[in-house]
Design an enzyme around this catalytic site. Structure first.
Site, PDB file in Angstrom:
ATOM      1  N   GLU A 141      -5.276  15.384  16.422  1.00 26.83           N
ATOM      2  CA  GLU A 141      -5.374  16.735  15.861  1.00 26.83           C
ATOM      3  C   GLU A 141      -5.968  17.621  16.951  1.00 26.83           C
ATOM      4  O   GLU A 141      -7.020  17.293  17.512  1.00 26.83           O
ATOM      5  CB  GLU A 141      -6.259  16.714  14.618  1.00 26.83           C
ATOM      6  CG  GLU A 141      -6.044  17.879  13.692  1.00 26.83           C
ATOM      7  CD  GLU A 141      -6.759  17.701  12.356  1.00 26.83           C
ATOM      8  OE1 GLU A 141      -6.537  16.673  11.688  1.00 26.83           O
ATOM      9  OE2 GLU A 141      -7.540  18.590  12.003  1.00 26.83           O
TER      10      GLU A 141
ATOM     11  N   GLU B  55     -10.329  11.550   9.740  1.00 27.84           N
ATOM     12  CA  GLU B  55     -11.724  11.985   9.812  1.00 27.84           C
ATOM     13  C   GLU B  55     -12.555  11.413   8.680  1.00 27.84           C
ATOM     14  O   GLU B  55     -13.358  12.117   8.064  1.00 27.84           O
ATOM     15  CB  GLU B  55     -11.799  13.515   9.811  1.00 27.84           C
ATOM     16  CG  GLU B  55     -11.180  14.147  11.021  1.00 27.84           C
ATOM     17  CD  GLU B  55     -11.378  15.658  11.110  1.00 27.84           C
ATOM     18  OE1 GLU B  55     -11.933  16.256  10.175  1.00 27.84           O
ATOM     19  OE2 GLU B  55     -10.987  16.232  12.145  1.00 27.84           O
TER      20      GLU B  55
END
Ligand code: GAL
Length: 901
Positions: free
Chosen positions: A589, A507
């Site tokens: 995720e 991220e």
């Protein structure tokens, strides 16, 4: 015997064994974890600046970039762009050269300034008297004992990680070691390490998750006193989770002849893999640290390894010997290969076996062996199919993975082989077959375990690149260190068969910062491909759109919460699949479902997933989240919703759930707590109900059923109290005190059976489940009376008396009839006698601020835990007693021995 149980009988090959000396080889590798001295802080009279580099003064992050922000990626460090008033000079000029071997372009390597201005630091002096410092053994986490603090945010776990710590140790270097090369290998030190030997600043490494080597040779006095001093300097506001603090992984002393296999100097690859044969190729880099040119002969034999890592007596084959001429001060590389017939392939259980081999390379000079080097490896074929997923040895393996941080709960970041093994064993019992090492390189032994146990690993390097997430995180050193950190990580881990892909970041904000973010991603991926052409790159993206430039740079597209969760209406899988038809997609995720073990909060949502909040699965004042396992972070989704989205998009290779185990820090949704709510297993290692939801789905052939909630609700008589059943069956009938509450069947994309209208009356719940119409599994749940006794269960009753092997002892509160009392919260005191010690206690409650070192602990929803170890070299018995006022005490006996038995 189920495959995961077998591991409990496998002997622990302690990672921290004594010096490993291979027959006929001058190479010695000794673990030097024992007998260190430790203190916090710098000497008060210190006049020398020991700061690695200037640091920004901010304590809050800069505003995060927005999705539309396509500004250029800055190449400046934050320190340069911030107003700082930190003292200079700084010591980074002496530290940077340690990473030189990982900088590809020689002209960009660093030279150490000749004057070592920090040699006169009091704590680094060989003559300094450190006898008043604390005596400790490594791995060591100085912060885990606490105390916890209520001040500030909970992101880093509320433990005292920030600050300076010093370690000192006398090294054993005899006169016979004159002429040898002496190296210090640190598997991980948190963080900004600087190392002195005999008062000389030798080097160091800032990134706390890196493994690295220092050459000590020029500063060693063979036969004399040799004192090592290591200073760590852990910044505050440097992490989004608990980083730990200290030398928290193993440390090794290596002695070798001047001509030797270089650091991480072997690379094994396998090709042409079938059941009939496979080609094993080996590249060996040999270093000549002598003053003369060296002519050497290299020969390598391949052996098969058994489950505990013992090699078979006879080699299965060998690689044709090679000759190398190596100039002084240079490296040379030999490449060779061999065919292994009928190879025993490495693959994930239960359908495959994690078989392993070892390559033993001998380097000889003038007929004398100068080095012997072992490289464990596995033979397996990987395929990443954009339409069908991941294939291992031709079999499609859905990634049933979890993300895990590096901490080991009450043990903190201090690595412990047995604790890591326990984590993996429980995950394997659940049907998990893959691990994402979020968001950094793991301890090397974790990969030894995943190799042995057959997990597939996404090995991740970074959580941030140039753009920060917290003010003093890795972005400060990224410009100077990313190449060294990444190449070091790849060279360390690339021989592990369990590693199937490399993640270059999680991220990162660069995912939507225009072409510069993509250029940086490409630079990192190019490094990966140079160091390891056999595995794909990925990065975990939560906001990237298919139209952004960055996703095109990686081989496997990792999407965080974009199948179900943040982008669930509509999910982004189809858009990415269409835009990148040649790239595999994975849920890098997923979920971020939240719950507190054993805590049920009413009313219960009718939906299959709901963001947690006031009146939505949350007990705000108790800071707990409902264990009905339907609630999640605002950007996440329940396990049920993720299962559906994964099944609807079968081209997605699988998922990595956030998270397998609870971890210290990041206590979403209650920042004032100490640890996370997202684990499938709580911080103490107790299974939440969610464990059985995953087991039901991931081990569809394993007959099981699990009822929730508990059935002891004196205050709810006559009230609606929904009953849910997690089962690998497809249908079930629920009985309350023998009376049927109806038979229910799972509908399409449903993963639990729900009796939402059930009304509480004390007694016994029983479920009978069916699969394809046939009786499958049953479970029952009984109303408990008041607590009468404590029951202790040790997960191991035999331990090695080595100070590291652990037994995890669960205390359960039971009533007079032996039924567990589900909401007991009594205070427990632990007493220990004999040859053992209590290392830590816990109860899995994210709101508990009791020190993990305390021998007193309240139960949380009926359970608490004590972690016990045997005293080093003192075999015998350990008796542990758990006492709670007014109740019958519980006891357990553990035997410790000097050898595995
Ligand atoms: C993700 C992130 C993880 C963790 C998680 C919290 O977005 O990648 O590191 O912060 O959220 O639930």
């Amino acid at each position: 015997m189920p495959y995961w149980v077998q591991f409990s009988f496998i002997l622990i090959l302690a990672a921290t064994g004594k010096a490993a000396v291979l027959a006929d080889s001058p190479r010695e590798r000794s673990c030097i974890n024992e007998s260190w001295r430790f203190t916090k802080g710098d000497p008060t009279n210190n006049t020398v600046s020991l700061l690695y580099d200037v640091r920004p003064q901010r304590t809050t992050p800069r505003l995060a970039p927005t999705e539309s922000d396509s500004s250029q990626t800055s190449s400046k460090t934050a320190a340069e762009t911030d107003n700082t008033n930190t003292p200079t000079p700084v010591i980074k000029q002496w530290i940077l050269p340690t990473g030189n071997e990982f900088i590809k372009d020689p002209s960009r390597r660093f030279t150490s300034p000749s004057a070592r201005s920090s040699d006169d630091v009091t704590y680094a002096r060989p003559t300094f008297d450190d006898s008043s410092w604390q005596e400790i053994n490594l791995p060591h986490d100085w912060a885990i004992g606490g105390p916890f603090t209520h001040a500030g945010g909970g992101g880093m776990g509320r433990l005292p990680t920030a600050g300076v710590g010093w370690y000192r140790k006398q090294l054993d270097i005899s006169a016979h070691d004159a002429g040898k090369c002496i190296f210090l290998d640190l598997d991980g030190a948190m963080s900004y390490a600087a190392v002195w030997l005999n008062g000389h600043l030798v080097g160091g490494w800032p990134f706390g998750y890196a493994s690295w080597r220092l050459e000590l040779t020029p500063f060693v006095t063979p036969g004399g006193t040799n004192v090592l001093a290591i200073r760590l300097d852990n910044p505050p506001n440097s992490s989004r989770w608990y980083p730990g603090a200290g030398i928290y992984r193993n440390v090794w002393l290596i002695k070798s002849a001047p001509v030797h296999v270089a650091h991480w100097g072997t690379f094994v690859t396998t090709s042409g893999v079938s059941r009939e044969q496979a080609t094993v190729s080996l590249k060996v880099t040999v270093r000549n640290d002598s003053r003369q040119a060296a002519g050497v002969k290299l020969s390598t034999e391949l052996f098969s390894l058994d489950a505990v890592g013992k090699k078979t007596p006879r080699a299965v084959t060998s690689i044709t010997p090679a000759n190398l001429q190596i100039a002084p001060g240079e490296n040379a590389v030999a490449e060779g290969s061999a065919i292994v017939l009928s190879p025993k392939l490495w693959g994930p259980p239960p359908t495959q076996q994690p078989n392993r081999y070892v390559a033993i390379t001998t380097v000889s000079q003038d007929g004398q062996t100068v080095d012997t080097f072992e490289t464990p490896f596995g033979i397996r074929a990987l395929k990443f199919d954009p339409n069908q997923g991941v294939f291992v040895n031709g079999e499609r393996i859905e990634l049933k993975g979890v993300c895990n941080h590096h901490d080991l709960g009450a043990l903190g970041a201090a690595f412990n082989y047995r604790a890591a093994q326990r984590q993996l064993m429980l995950l394997q019992e659940m049907g998990c077959n893959a691990i994402r090492t979020s968001h950094n390189p793991p301890a090397p032994e974790l990969l030894e375990l995943t190799d042995k146990m057959g997990f597939l690993v996404m090995d991740e390097s970074f959580d941030v690149w140039v753009r920060e997430k917290t003010p003093l995180d890795f972005h400060l050193i990224f410009p100077d260190w990313h190449q060294q950190d990444l190449r070091a990580h790849l060279r360390r881990d690339r021989n592990h068969p369990s590693v199937i892909m490399w993640s270059v970041g999680n991220e990162v904000s660069e995912q939507y910062t225009g072409t510069n973010g993509a250029a940086l991603a490409k630079e990192l991926c190019d490094i990966v491909h140079e160091e390891d052409p056999t595995r794909p790159t990925t990065t975990a993206m939560n906001w990237a759109q298919p139209t952004n430039a960055l996703p095109g740079t990686v081989d496997v597209i990792g999407l965080n919460y974009q199948g179900a969760g943040i982008r669930s209406i509509p999910g982004k899988y189809p858009a990415f699949h269409e835009k990148f038809p040649d790239k595999l997609l994975i849920g890098s995720e997923t979920a971020s479902a939240l719950s507190s073990r054993g805590q049920y909060i009413f009313p219960v949502t009718n939906a299959n997933s709901a963001p947690v909040g006031r009146n939505s699965g949350e007990d705000t004042s108790a800071r707990q989240v409902s264990a009905y396992e339907l609630y999640c972070a605002a950007f996440g989704a329940s396990a049920d919703k993720v299962f559906a989205s994964q099944e609807k998009h079968p081209y997605v290779g699988g998922e990595f759930v956030w998270t397998g185990w609870d971890y210290l820090g990041e206590p979403t949704p209650f920042d004032s707590s100490r640890s996370s709510y997202s684990g499938i297993i709580d911080l103490a290692g107790f299974k939440k109900d969610r464990f059985y939801l995953y087991q039901a789905h991931w081990r569809a052939d394993f007959p099981m059923a699990h009822i929730l909630p508990h059935w002891t609700w004196p205050e709810r008589v006559g009230q609606v109290t929904p009953v849910h059943v997690f089962t690998s069956g497809d249908e079930g009938e629920l009985f309350l005190n023998g009376k049927s509450l109806g038979r229910k069947k799972k509908g399409p994309y449903e993963y639990r059976l729900r009796w939402d209208e059930a009304v509480y009356t004390p007694g016994t719940l029983k479920v009978v489940t069916y699969k394809a119409g046939k009786r499958w599994a049953t479970a029952s749940m009984r109303t408990a009376g008041t607590a009468a006794a404590l029951k202790l269960e040790a997960d191991r009753d035999k331990l090695l008396a080595n100070g590291r092997d652990l037994s995890f002892i669960t205390v359960t509160f039971v009533d007079a009839g032996g039924t567990p009392v589900p909401r007991a919260d009594n205070r427990v005191h632990f007493d220990i006698e004999g040859q053992g010690e209590i290392v830590a206690t816990d109860n899995g409650d994210p709101t508990s601020f009791e020190s993990f070192e305390s021998h007193d602990r309240n139960a949380f929803n009926g359970l608490c835990l004590a972690i016990i170890r045997g005293k080093t070299g003192r075999p015998g018995k350990i008796h542990i007693t758990a006492i709670a006022e007014g109740l019958k005490a519980g006891t357990a006996t553990i035997h410790t021995g000097l050898e595995n038995n």
